[in-house]
Write a protein that holds these residues in place. Structure first.
Motif: not given
Length: 304
Positions: A76-82
């Motif tokens: 799971x990659x939340x990136x910027x806003x996850x």
């Protein structure tokens, strides 16, 4: 425009600490996917992890990995806003604006949210060591590396220090916020080229990197020891940061106003006295506008 900081190494470790007592060794009863853009893999399907127990939780750079029985894993990659939310209720619904998915366990429900309209967070389901290896970038875990490995990685390519520290192909889990704090602790300019570093400066940067990350890992673990961190808790704008997010505020070491360089959705914050020998680093858009009126030193800036 909504701008959020990407969770970095300390934030991911805090999430893993919070997840462990809630989901480790628990079966994943049900997965609900709302956004079709979230799942980036096809085989195995997401349904393969339903009913499987989580046997390990770990970090892969800025990504969270759930290892399941049967040699399955979810990346799971939340990136910027996850962000992640936890509820002790076993809720099979995924209600709410910005909710992308939910994962229900006997102990409660984990919901993945993403602020804004851009859907950047990603989820991969993989099986086997070979499939997992495809997601490894070969980046260095700075907290596990010695000085020699750190120096070799840092100088492998000639970049500015800011770019080198935040390059996910080089270093593991360092982003915009903690790179500013590390460079301030090391008293080094963010635009200094890695090829120009002395052995003493590399040693100091290695120490500052480890000390800064370990300090904030300990601080955040203590802060969230008794509760699951909410979306607003995962932020790069912490009151006790030295320079990141502190434009115009006094440096805690020398009192000089913190300066910044803006680019795209990010900015680099630094102290001109502590890090650039009093020189102001030109913000491209503003320096083009002002031309010769752009001050070259912090003394000129303060006299203006």
């Amino acid at each position: 425009m909504l701008v959020l900081p990407m969770p970095e190494l300390p934030d991911i470790l805090v999430y893993l600490d919070a997840l462990a007592p809630r989901v480790l060794h628990q079966p994943l009863e049900r997965v609900r996917i709302v956004s079709p853009f979230l799942v980036r893999s096809v085989d195995p399907p997401v349904s393969e992890i339903e009913g499987k127990r989580i046997v390990a939780l770990r970090r892969l750079g800025k990504r969270i990995v759930w290892d399941f029985e049967g040699d399955l894993a979810m990346i799971l990659h939340l990136m910027i806003a996850g962000r992640l939310r936890w509820s002790d209720k076993r809720d099979f619904k995924v209600a709410g604006k910005g909710n992308l998915a939910s994962f229900t366990f006997p102990t409660g429900t984990l919901t993945l949210t993403e602020a804004g309209t851009k859907r950047r967070a990603s989820l991969h389901i993989v099986q086997g060591a070979a499939a997992m290896a495809d997601h490894a970038r070969g980046d260095l875990d700075v907290l596990a590396a010695d000085l020699s490995a750190f120096a070799a990685t840092l100088t492998r390519e000639n970049h500015t220090l800011k770019r080198a520290l935040t390059d996910p192909r080089l270093f593991d889990g360092i982003g915009n916020a903690y790179s500013d704090e590390i460079l301030h602790a090391a008293r080094l300019s963010p635009v200094m080229l890695t090829s120009r570093l002395t052995a003493v400066e590399i040693t100091g940067l290695h120490t500052a990197t480890c000390d800064t990350l370990n300090h904030w890992i300990a601080r955040l673990r203590e802060q969230f020891r008794a509760r699951f961190p909410g979306p607003g808790d995962i932020t790069a704008f912490r009151p006790d940061f030295a320079v990141h997010g502190k434009f115009g505020q006094p440096c805690p070491i020398c009192g000089t106003k913190v300066q910044r360089i803006r680019y795209a959705e990010n900015e680099t914050n630094y102290c001109p006295r502590c890090q650039t020998q009093g020189k102001l680093l030109a913000d491209r858009s503003l320096s083009r506008l002002l031309h010769d009126d752009w001050p070259k030193t912090i003394d000129e800036w303060e006299r203006a």
